[in-house]
Design an enzyme around this catalytic site. Structure first.
Site, PDB file in Angstrom:
ATOM      1  N   LYS A  39      -0.312  -0.576  -4.218  1.00  0.00           N
ATOM      2  CA  LYS A  39      -1.528  -0.334  -4.118  1.00  0.00           C
ATOM      3  C   LYS A  39      -1.605   1.067  -4.064  1.00  0.00           C
ATOM      4  CE  LYS A  39      -5.893  -0.846  -1.739  1.00  0.00           C
ATOM      5  NZ  LYS A  39      -6.385  -0.474  -0.362  1.00  0.00           N
ATOM      6  N   TRP A  86       0.986  -1.148  -0.163  1.00  0.00           N
ATOM      7  CA  TRP A  86      -0.195  -0.064  -0.107  1.00  0.00           C
ATOM      8  C   TRP A  86       1.209   1.101   0.116  1.00  0.00           C
ATOM      9  CZ3 TRP A  86      -2.225  -4.422   0.844  1.00  0.00           C
ATOM     10  CH2 TRP A  86      -3.516  -4.563   1.159  1.00  0.00           C
ATOM     11  N   TYR A  90       0.938   4.995  -0.061  1.00  0.00           N
ATOM     12  CA  TYR A  90       0.216   6.183  -0.021  1.00  0.00           C
ATOM     13  C   TYR A  90       0.741   7.489   0.501  1.00  0.00           C
ATOM     14  CZ  TYR A  90      -4.340   3.008   0.084  1.00  0.00           C
ATOM     15  OH  TYR A  90      -5.022   2.299  -0.208  1.00  0.00           O
TER      16      TYR A  90
HETATM   17  P1  FBP Z   1     -11.487   1.161   0.325  1.00  0.00           P
HETATM   18  O1  FBP Z   1     -11.775   0.706  -1.003  1.00  0.00           O
HETATM   19  O2  FBP Z   1     -12.719   1.053   1.356  1.00  0.00           O
HETATM   20  O3  FBP Z   1     -10.965   2.652   0.061  1.00  0.00           O
HETATM   21  O4  FBP Z   1     -10.318   0.411   1.019  1.00  0.00           O
HETATM   22  C1  FBP Z   1      -9.084   0.466   0.792  1.00  0.00           C
HETATM   23  C2  FBP Z   1      -7.805   0.867   1.847  1.00  0.00           C
HETATM   24  O5  FBP Z   1      -6.751   0.921   1.313  1.00  0.00           O
HETATM   25  C3  FBP Z   1      -8.116  -0.236   2.997  1.00  0.00           C
HETATM   26  O6  FBP Z   1      -7.092  -1.306   2.658  1.00  0.00           O
HETATM   27  C4  FBP Z   1      -7.585   0.772   4.084  1.00  0.00           C
HETATM   28  O7  FBP Z   1      -8.452   0.281   5.349  1.00  0.00           O
HETATM   29  C5  FBP Z   1      -8.225   2.043   3.812  1.00  0.00           C
HETATM   30  O8  FBP Z   1      -8.102   1.930   2.314  1.00  0.00           O
HETATM   31  C6  FBP Z   1      -7.207   2.840   4.277  1.00  0.00           C
HETATM   32  O9  FBP Z   1      -7.406   4.397   3.723  1.00  0.00           O
HETATM   33  P2  FBP Z   1      -7.019   5.616   4.419  1.00  0.00           P
HETATM   34  O10 FBP Z   1      -5.558   5.345   5.160  1.00  0.00           O
HETATM   35  O11 FBP Z   1      -7.010   6.733   3.242  1.00  0.00           O
HETATM   36  O12 FBP Z   1      -7.812   5.796   5.511  1.00  0.00           O
END
Ligand code: FBP
Length: 262
Positions: free
Chosen positions: A173, A141, A143
């Site tokens: 991701k 992930w 981000y």
């Molecule tokens: P969603 O499809 O509900 O957006 O989930 C994707 C995800 O990456 C989950 O795995 C995780 O819990 C969540 O989004 C985290 O997103 P954020 O850190 O932006 O709250």
């Protein structure tokens, strides 16, 4: 050993149900049905997801041989939403424990650009090395997050994608920003790391399905979706429609027609 990515692909695409929200956001994301992990495992099984993403505790208590057709992805780190917006994700499960739980792949989050990125980068690198020693694929992930970072800027997302490749992740991701042309560069930046996109907050069905269609046309390898499935009043229906679009390659119009007739 080469990571066995085929375990979580079908027709070359990945479609994963994210259910780590109880940890990441708290139970507020759920309703009386979806608070029960068994219900969400049933959705994943019946709709034919190529994986379900959970934390170790949920895997240990709810994943059993009945669900074996749904590959298990164990999320190895996490944070809570109880304090300020988190900029670090703590490791809460080892690769070895994930394997004992029956994992087909593991997931790990990094927040590039945060003050603590060095910790997550180091941990991600050793998780990837260890997982690959066992042939286990890793979904990163990636981000970007922190002061002054525009999380949805295309160059920023492309950087996050590239980090997936540089670190050795099998899948990276990312959040999708609807920059259709720019996202092609994001996919290119990831090279042989396969790009998966997150679903985001729940939107109406037509909007969700057209986002999926758009992302597929750009060349992403799949989706890891949570709220747009388990917050949908008809999670089994939307899950099956999503599979028809992503895995079975059904035309968008056919899928929309099915949605309207369901
Ligand atoms: P969603 O499809 O509900 O957006 O989930 C994707 C995800 O990456 C989950 O795995 C995780 O819990 C969540 O989004 C985290 O997103 P954020 O850190 O932006 O709250």
């Amino acid at each position: 050993m080469a990571a066995q990515v085929h375990r979580i692909l079908s027709n070359g695409k990945a479609l994963m149900l994210a259910y780590d929200h109880g940890f990441e956001h708290g139970p507020k994301d759920f309703n009386v049905k979806t608070i029960d992990p068994s219900f969400v495992f049933d959705v994943a099984l019946e709709a034919g997801f190529t994986g379900i993403v959970v934390h170790a505790g949920v895997a240990e208590k709810y994943y059993n041989t009945f669900y074996r057709d749904v590959p298990l992805i164990v999320k190895l780190n996490g944070h809570t939403r109880l304090g300020v917006k988190p900029l670090i994700s703590s490791q809460v499960c080892s690769v070895e424990r994930a394997i004992k739980l029956g994992a087909d792949a593991v997931g790990y989050t990094i927040y590039p650009g945060s003050h603590e990125e060095h910790e997550m980068l180091e941990e991600a690198a050793s998780v990837i090395e260890k997982a690959h020693d066992y042939g286990l694929p890793v979904i990163l992930w990636s981000y970007p997050r922190g002061n002054g970072i525009d999380e949805l800027n295309t160059d920023v997302i492309a950087y996050a994608a590239r980090l997936g490749l540089e670190l050795g992740a099998d899948f990276v991701k990312l959040k999708y920003n609807h920059d259709r042309e720019g996202f092609k560069w994001v996919v290119k930046s990831a090279g042989r790391a396969k790009v998966l996109v997150a679903g985001g907050e729940r939107v109406v069905d037509e909007e969700f399905l057209s986002f999926v269609k758009e992302a597929l046309s750009i060349g992403v390898s799949g989706f890891v979706v949570g709220r747009n499935i388990f917050q949908n009043p008809r999670p089994f229906t939307i899950g099956k429609l999503l599979r028809a679009l992503v895995i079975e390659g059904k035309p968008f119009e056919t899928v929309l027609e099915r949605l309207h007739n369901a």
